[in-house]
Write a protein that holds these residues in place. Structure first.
Motif, PDB file in Angstrom:
ATOM      1  N   HIS A 260       0.360  -0.842  -0.159  1.00  0.00           N
ATOM      2  CA  HIS A 260       0.025   0.156   0.025  1.00  0.00           C
ATOM      3  C   HIS A 260       1.010   1.335  -0.158  1.00  0.00           C
ATOM      4  N   GLY A 261       2.236   1.036   0.586  1.00  0.00           N
ATOM      5  CA  GLY A 261       3.190   2.124  -0.323  1.00  0.00           C
ATOM      6  C   GLY A 261       2.426   3.759   0.920  1.00  0.00           C
ATOM      7  N   GLY A 262       2.330   3.374   1.768  1.00  0.00           N
ATOM      8  CA  GLY A 262       1.602   4.400   3.168  1.00  0.00           C
ATOM      9  C   GLY A 262       0.461   5.564   2.124  1.00  0.00           C
ATOM     10  N   GLY A 263      -0.091   4.748   1.299  1.00  0.00           N
ATOM     11  CA  GLY A 263      -1.654   5.160   0.757  1.00  0.00           C
ATOM     12  C   GLY A 263      -1.568   5.445  -0.523  1.00  0.00           C
ATOM     13  N   GLY A 264      -0.639   4.483  -1.277  1.00  0.00           N
ATOM     14  CA  GLY A 264      -0.938   4.293  -1.937  1.00  0.00           C
ATOM     15  C   GLY A 264       0.843   4.329  -3.031  1.00  0.00           C
ATOM     16  N   PRO A 265       0.685   3.919  -4.282  1.00  0.00           N
ATOM     17  CA  PRO A 265      -0.369   3.656  -5.627  1.00  0.00           C
ATOM     18  C   PRO A 265      -0.892   2.132  -5.057  1.00  0.00           C
TER      19      PRO A 265
END
Lengths: 456, 442, 442, 456
Positions: A260-265
């Motif tokens: 999730h990379g801290g919120g996205g992508p």
């Protein structure tokens, strides 16, 4: 304790002495100026002040935070990914081949006839799906103004429908936590463009009346939209297309484990039935002589991203699917559901609705937000709190399939330790975290959103 | 079974605890909608999966690209990968529990600060999907904040079909019209725009560098025009160009959109990182997430997502945007790349984007049969080239030398587009040779 | 200047503080030995450095290797790279300050435990350079611990020149003789060894799998012989083979050396990870570092380097070895790989090393002009093949098909050697085809 | 706080049911058995309990712990490294080309005529160099039995000489901390095979009499050996070969910044003068028609590693050298020396010997080991302690060139804060670390070196 901002460590204002004329250029640029060793230390330190899935479980209901196999990052780093989207089709056959295979694979998993991979996130998938539905209705000369959304649906459903210009009709849940068929009958009309559902729903409950629901919507001339946020619990077990859904999105980053990379992508491909395929975004990919080619569907809505969304997420998801295969994917859903049911059986909070699948919503005996903060002190990430609102002080919990029994037992112990605390103690948590309880009100009342604002 | 193994004993204990004999018994799905088929996907080992997928990717040839057109390649230093791939960053969720996610929040705060510095505007969010969707969100914001009911967005006639199509999907819901205004000599025709703009105009978009690679020389005039008509002025640019360009705020930009993925993100089939900054008074209308500072219970500085009441998970159909999953990890990467470059390095990189295309055009222009650039003015990274032969034939010719170029419909003419950055500048010799060879062959 | 920049202001302040105007003034070097020339190395950017070095490396062709011979390739799972490259591991120093290096110490302790489990011996150190230097250290240890003054180490006649040469450098100092004993039918000739061994023998070395790829069938007899003569029995093996083989301790091994780099380390031009385990009573004579457990001031379990009085930095010329920098990071990688495999996975991998070479030999043996394996018995990973044509010609022929093999001087005969593991097993078809093609051509 | 051992998390004994005969195989194998997510979490957690150069400075004198540019890891990950050493020369030209270039480059930097890259560590380089010297003397019919080593030399010098079968003659330092020329005159004889020196020496002092020293040793028929541990302070400034050294080793992992990996791998190439070149290990690499080839020097001592040592360290070091170039390398030594001098000027401990170069040895006003533990509480790694013994309670400090002024100031603050502490407080440190002070005596008295030993 706290790491200074880059700008506090070393900031430099450089004169911009450009080969461009002065009237085009700025006079100076002021930014942090650090050598590589200090850059490395800054971000290493920041990372150490962050909790990821390799730190421990993140049982956030609806978010599907599972372990992300690290080999998919290696696949994403392969030089064959470094292809520009404006190459001619014959010069990007590797890309088109993978896009085609993933399109087809997702169509199979969803029970859909056609898939576009373009939407760059789940919400973008919703918006795309609604635009496709709108284009379809319009092509049929059908002017419809409403989208029906259950009250327990994800906020994005409401927002996406509104963004596409629809009025949102909220559908109450019945006592069992599911769509009330009678209420739906009352809600549908000639104005109904779409009913948006997630299944299992946000309480983890399968909408057992899905066939009746589909019939009601279809009889009214509406379409049925499947929100893919919970698809991970259906792998190998059921397909939205078989339930009567006309459109669906996939949250690749949830179901197929790209980080999730801290919120996205993320990436939110959509699948549609045959009738809707001509309306999908452009370009689509199809087999051609000796390879693959892009084409524009006959009634395409155009584009929802300048290129193809988050390519690397597509690559990782495809690798994840191939790694698992049929058996592995079915094991994902079975274990996710087993883990959720096991965890629920071990905690002392009440879980008012069931039988649930991969997630459940417990009811806290105190402020759910306080419960979450207290759980932080046990070294775990808490569940989603205070939503869906149908459950009082909701603790929406989704452990996922990649948690071991040992971890589930630890999680249960954290839940139960917190359940035994009184409200006063809860309010004083967390104490073992990098930051203590953060004052949200001040942050919103006096917004300081850049280091420039800190000087003020 | 990868990643999901319970031992038999654990599995039994868990099944006992929930009172079923098989996990399948937990699925409350009517038989009539059960899937009893197979996907027909064969599981494979980690090693076999890698070689399968990499084998597919290797079907694309290795080419030197001069493509640009909205997706640009700069060298991304190794530290960006090594640091951003740390699992605490890569595998974390949105920072809804700020007490255990201070690190990512601080990085996003620093990203916002970078964008504020580059644009001169008061606030920046912590990412949009890409520059096209950022433009779409800008049009929606303009629609929300504008006092009067004007409902037309004006974009330059040279805007790419791709950008325009995305914008039109975004403006479709509220019924905003997208219309174009003329460019002359490659850049905004201010007089023509003055004719075109009226009180129905909610927003004017202009990009610098623009779709032809030109830096717009008269944006202050555009700023004046939008002011006069109470329209918002939305400037498109990118995080490298802005390092040397006049900050858009200074000539009246109300919103800046563009690509921040020129930092931190190499060529990846068009992945982007949408940049979005605007005037401070639009604070409560901003789409996307915002990180702010506050204090924790111990009185220390702390970071947190803030003003979440704008967002879909709280405001639902009245949210400022439907965006939820964003591009946070790419914002982290851009921030690391910028920190590594520092102001000097960032300015140098931008200057290379000016010098590379300038020098390349000079060399191409010296060849028989080519005119470069087509339009006078200052270019950034890319420029259009006129060819005596059909541009598509020139592209084919270069392709045989392993060089990928593209053609552009520029008005009625098909032209060659050339994009030069730090990563392909050393191959400009090969490009010039190939073009010279074509001239000879033609 | 990469990695080393002080700003001008900082540099001035620092020079002022030390009272010189130029850093060069701090160099107290007589003019007569000053270097006033240039190395003539041109600095280059990170990007250019990568492309230069990678360009050089790319001068080697891409071949499928069936080489073995002391350096073996197994698939290393991705987690090994991702975890071991975390900078806290990769860039840390030897754990002389255990209070801030508990993580690496625990990993090394777990590596030692893995080796103890695999060998059955009481203690293992936390790495040697490679299997050859580990054998050298074993000979020195045998020399130190042996009551009588016997000074000959016996090794099998089939030991590779490379292993033997390293051993001879190690034994040269104390004047230990290295002598061979015969093998028959590919494995240790126990009767001949019984003839050869005497009270002057300080150590007997035997490897399983041995240099011909055979698993030694009679090592218990060797253990009996060494017992009788008060010689130490040093067994050579590796961390994958030991997963299924009888633990050497059980048939009398006093020391086990070998390669643990078969876990965690893919083909890397011969990098190794020396494994060293021995009987507990040799504790104070062990070369290399040892990690043990203790308690900290709070009473918690803690790990620390221990028995450092054996080591060169304390004991100097009386140290058990001169080793200082070791292969700790590779031990970490091996430990991660083993943890990832688990006991099942490790056994499966070992079984693949048995099945792969067995099946390959059967297929080669079925071809005209080839006999495989040359020696009866059970092979592990590799085997010798007899060829009607000169073996070198067969190697050349396969090379044209992109397959790398090697020849071995086996007694008076030049033979083909074939090594098959999980990473080249899928290419055995190509190998068999190439060999069949040669048979046809011959 | 403490992470359980893998074996405590989950251990499994599997029956070994092999296709091999029973008498060759074990009955069972007992090892930890965890799924990948738990393996990832285990080692992530362990890493967080470890201090590396990206955590902060590691000013260990003699160890040269500088920042390791991360791009060298990418170069090491390039597929072109995956070459087997037993390929034919023509099939490994990339490898041989790099080996050749690195050989030549190191020869230039050292002022040597020939270089072998084979020794897998600095101490292995010493041993190799001594074996080469021995072979050389023997080839000359010269029977020499002694190696002279200054008392302040690295322990490896003593150990390597002894391992090669030499008697070690220890040479006292003079009052200035350098080799006493008179004492050297007295020590050398027909028995002298070698004098081993590091220059600057372990006090950071340049042996100004190096030419006289070389003459004395050479006149006695001995050879001069350069220990390359401190070569980083001479880059661009001086070359061992020009000072009269006949043999030297390079610590690639110190001078050219490949990461130390918690103790290794490193690599210790040696350089020699023309007369000694025929004795170098085999294989060497030379140019040949159209490429490169390996060859065996005429009087080679054979091998000191089964193959070519730690190949990846060679690649990283070569990349590091190319990145820096002449100017960058000279800047390394200049900044390393400036940083050491600056740091020394800022601390309140006495530094008895000078002028020093890239490292200095301060004298603690208390137990140096206690001082080190107290420094841990300031979040930095302490210097090397209690060595060289010529300085009372030595704090041997080498900040390296990659520390910024800010970091040096922080380090100085840590030194000075600890200097102000009394002995009692010192003895109670550290308190802010993962583990408190560890009981070394118990560890040695009751050695438990594997998880098997913990059960006892």
């Amino acid at each position: 304790q706290y790491e200074p901002l880059l700008s506090e460590k070393s900031s430099e204002s450089v004169d911009v002495d450009s080969s461009l004329p002065d009237d085009l250029t700025r006079d100076e640029l002021e930014l942090p100026s650090l050598v590589e060793p200090e850059v490395a230390r800054h971000y290493t330190r920041l990372s150490q002040m962050n909790y990821g899935i390799e730190s421990g479980p993140i049982p956030l209901g609806s978010c599907t935070m599972k372990y992300n196999p690290s080999f998919t990052e290696d696949v994403a780093a392969h030089p064959g990914n470094r292809v520009h989207p404006l190459r001619a089709d014959e010069d990007k056959q590797g890309i088109l081949h993978l896009l085609y295979e993933l399109q087809e694979t997702l169509a199979t998993i969803g029970g859909m006839d056609a898939v576009t991979l373009q939407p760059p996130a789940g919400a973008a998938g919703e918006f795309t799906g609604i635009q496709v539905a709108k284009a379809y209705h319009e092509a049929n000369g059908d002017d419809r103004s409403e989208v029906i959304v259950p009250e327990s649906a994800h906020g994005t459903n409401f927002a996406s429908a509104a963004m596409a210009g629809y009025d949102v009709v909220e559908l109450p849940s019945n006592e069992e936590g599911r769509v009330e068929v009678d209420a739906l009958e009352a809600a549908v009309s000639d104005d109904t463009a779409l009913l948006m559902l997630t299944n299992p729903n946000t309480l983890g409950l399968f909408e057992r009346d899905i066939e009746a629901i589909a019939e009601i919507v279809h009889d009214a001339g509406g379409l049925l939209y499947y929100d893919g946020a919970n698809l991970n619990s259906l792998l190998g077990k059921a397909r939205p297309g078989d339930m009567g859904f006309d459109i669906m999105h996939f949250n690749l980053h949830k179901t197929f484990a790209t980080p999730h990379g801290g919120g996205g992508p993320g990436q939110g491909p959509i699948g549609v039935g045959e009738d809707l395929a001509p309306f999908l975004p452009t370009p689509q990919v199809r087999e051609a002589e000796g390879g693959y080619e892009t084409y524009e569907p006959t009634h395409s809505i155009g584009r929802v991203h300048e290129f193809m969304g988050n390519w690397l997420v597509l690559v990782k998801a495809y690798a994840y699917i191939l790694r698992h295969g049929d058996e592995g994917l079915e094991n994902v859903s079975e274990t996710a559901v087993l883990n959720a049911n096991y965890l629920a059986s071990q905690i002392e909070y009440d879980v008012p609705y069931g039988p649930f699948h991969h997630e459940f919503v417990a009811s806290a005996n105190a402020d759910a937000g306080d419960v979450a903060k207290a759980m932080l002190d046990h070294g775990v990430h808490p569940p989603t709190t205070k939503w869906p609102e149908i459950v009082d002080e909701a603790l929406m919990t989704e452990p996922t399939e990649t948690e071991s029994k040992r971890r589930l037992d630890d999680l249960a112990a954290a839940f139960n330790a917190v359940a035994a605390m009184d409200e006063e103690s809860l309010a004083e948590t967390p104490t073992e975290t990098t930051a203590r309880r953060i004052d949200q009100a001040t942050a919103a009342r006096n917004p300081r959103l850049s280091w420039h604002a800190l000087d003020e | 079974m990868p990643y999901v193994t319970h031992s038999d004993a654990e599995r039994s204990a868990m099944l006992d605890a929930v009172g079923v004999s098989n996990p399948d018994d937990l699925f409350d799905i009517p038989e009539s909608v059960r899937f009893d088929g197979e996907y027909e996907i064969e599981a494979r080992s980690e090693r076999a999966t890698r070689s399968t997928v990499e084998g597919i990717l290797d079907e694309s040839p290795d080419l030197t690209e001069f493509l640009g057109g909205g997706h640009y390649d700069h060298y991304v230093p190794s530290v960006v990968d090594h640091l951003s791939l740390r699992s605490e960053f890569l595998t974390s969720y949105t920072q809804y529990q700020p007490e255990i996610t201070q690190g990512f929040l601080q990085a996003l705060f620093e990203f916002q600060s970078l964008v504020v510095e580059l644009t001169g505007l008061g606030i920046a969010n912590c990412s949009m999907y890409d520059r096209a969707t950022a433009l779409g969100e800008a049009a929606l914001l303009a629609d929300r904040v504008r006092a009067t009911s004007g409902e037309t967005v004006l974009v330059p006639d040279a805007i790419s079909d791709r950008m325009r199509s995305v914008l039109e999907n975004y403006t479709d819901g509220p019924g905003i019209a997208v219309d174009t205004y003329p460019t002359t000599g490659g850049t905004v025709d201010v007089n023509a725009l003055a004719e075109r703009i009226d009180d129905d105009t909610s927003m004017v978009y202009a990009a610098t560098p623009n779709a032809r690679g030109l830096l717009e020389p008269d944006l202050d005039a555009v700023g004046d025009l939008t002011d006069e008509h109470d329209a918002l002025f939305c400037v498109g640019s990118d995080a490298v160009a802005l390092a040397v360009l006049e900050p858009p705020e200074s000539y009246g930009a109300d919103i800046v959109v563009g690509d921040a993925g020129v930092l931190g993100l190499p060529t990846t089939y068009g992945m982007g990182l949408g940049l979005f900054a605007c005037r401070e008074d639009f604070l409560r209308q901003v789409p996307g997430r915002l990180v702010g500072t506050s204090e924790d219970a111990a009185g220390n500085r702390a970071y947190t997502l803030t003003l979440q009441t704008r967002e879909q998970h709280i405001r639902r159909e009245r949210a400022t945007s439907n965006i939820c999953t964003n591009q946070a990890w790419l914002a982290l990467r851009a921030a690391i790349h910028a920190a590594w470059l520092g102001p000097d390095g960032l300015v140098d990189l931008a200057e290379e984007c000016v010098a590379g295309v300038r020098e390349t055009c000079e060399r191409i222009d010296a060849l028989d049969g080519f005119t470069a650039p087509v339009y006078d003015g200052h270019h950034f990274r890319e420029a259009l080239v006129d060819t005596d032969a059909p541009a598509a034939d020139v592209v084919d010719h270069c392709r045989h030398a392993g060089l990928a170029l593209r053609t552009v419909e520029d008005g009625d003419t098909e032209r060659l587009a050339v994009c030069v950055t730090d990563t392909n500048r050393e191959q400009v010799d090969a490009l010039v040779d190939a073009l010279a060879g074509y001239g000879g062959a033609a």
